[in-house]
Design an enzyme around this catalytic site. Structure first.
Site, PDB file in Angstrom:
ATOM      1  CG  ASP A 193      -1.918   0.882   1.419  1.00 54.93           C
ATOM      2  OD1 ASP A 193      -2.837   0.935   0.571  1.00 54.93           O
ATOM      3  OD2 ASP A 193      -1.661   2.074   2.076  1.00 54.93           O
ATOM      4  CG  HIS A 243      -5.769  -3.141   0.051  1.00 55.21           C
ATOM      5  ND1 HIS A 243      -5.136  -2.585  -0.903  1.00 55.21           N
ATOM      6  CD2 HIS A 243      -5.441  -2.527   1.269  1.00 55.21           C
ATOM      7  CE1 HIS A 243      -4.321  -1.615  -0.548  1.00 55.21           C
ATOM      8  NE2 HIS A 243      -4.306  -1.292   0.805  1.00 55.21           N
TER       9      HIS A 243
END
Length: 314
Positions: A108, A290
């Protein structure tokens, strides 16, 4: 599930004008240093499943809470969170341990930092592993300006910048609820709701999908953000266009061997031109969302270790 009591105890290390809270595994001074960089809204604890596996493979595993997170320093100026400062912290960390270079792994926002670090300090990075976020191609238009034009005022990157303090306050008011609702897996497909997604998530009484982690694991993240608040970590977003300008004059090609790990159900877009900018990249996809290394820890470890072994062999 992971027992938080098994996570290494940290040390605070002075680097680049701040102090970082750093967690370690493996042999210090080993020939194979590897630095794991978390994203938002995360913590070094997000790498709990990778640390022992990498240490067992002979790596000195270095996992900082980056500036703005955990018990690391939280400078007050927004510009203290730009890519020069964030990458400078990691270079100073290598200097602290006496390493010329290291393998850097980022998820991320941590991946954004690792990509930027590799552009700004190519001699200090020997290999790159990115999870979720592909190489951020630098187009003609500043990133935030582009997002505002294509995704609108309520897109959370834009909102964080254009309405400073608004989301910070909501997330701080609903810290547990926000993080509980954020850390989910197998979420059903749903229509986008009007408003700012992170604020909506913080205010939602009922989470979707399944919990990603145990209550005791979630408590590590909740306790950390209840202590720090969210402003320092959101300041990373407030440097997006500044970073775009800071990277204007660097060679945009990543020449190091790179591994890109995507989650098939991640909402972050894949890099269409990844191989143009990262010619030595290998791409792997896992069946997850994610939070790749937390949702699929064993698979993530296998992919990373196999790739590292192949790189070392060649």
């Amino acid at each position: 599930m992971f027992n938080p009591n098994d996570f290494p105890k940290p040390t605070r290390i002075p680097v680049n004008g701040v102090e970082l809270e750093v967690f370690e595994a493996g042999q210090r001074g080993a020939e194979k240093p590897i630095v794991l960089c978390h994203g938002w809204p995360e913590h070094a604890f997000s790498w709990r499943y990778q640390m022992s596996a990498l240490a067992a493979a002979g790596y000195h595993v270095i996992v900082p809470n980056q500036r703005g997170y955990g018990n690391s320093s939280r400078p007050s100026e927004v510009t203290d969170y730009d890519i020069e400062h964030l990458s400078g912290d990691l270079i100073a960390l290598l200097d602290h341990y006496g390493y010329e270079d290291a393998t850097f792994v980022g998820h991320d926002w941590g991946a954004f930092v690792v990509w930027g670090l590799t552009l700004l300090h190519p001699n200090r990075v020997n290999k790159v592993v990115a999870l979720s976020l592909p190489y951020p191609e630098r187009g003609e238009q500043p990133w935030l300006e582009f997002m505002e034009a294509t995704l609108g005022d309520d897109f959370y990157f834009v909102h964080f910048n254009r309405r400073p303090g608004v989301a910070d306050a909501v997330l701080e008011e609903h810290t547990f609820q926000f993080l509980r609702n954020m850390y989910r897996k197998n979420e059903p497909a749903s229509e986008p709701q009007p408003g700012m997604a992170m604020i909506n998530l913080a205010r939602a009484g009922t989470p979707l999908g399944e919990p990603l982690m145990s209550d005791s694991e979630l408590a590590v993240f909740v306790s950390s953000f209840e202590s720090t608040g969210f402003t320092a970590s959101i300041n990373w977003y407030r440097n997006l266009d500044r970073n775009w300008r800071l990277l204007a004059d660097v060679d945009p090609i990543i020449r190091q061997p790179a591994l890109m790990i995507y989650g098939d159900r991640d909402l972050v877009a894949r890099g269409e031109n990844l191989a143009e900018f990262v010619p030595n990249v290998e791409v792997v996809s896992l069946d997850c969302g994610h939070w790749i290394q937390q949702e699929k820890p064993e698979e993530t470890n296998q992919v990373i270790l196999k790739w590292l072994e192949q790189q070392d062999a060649s």
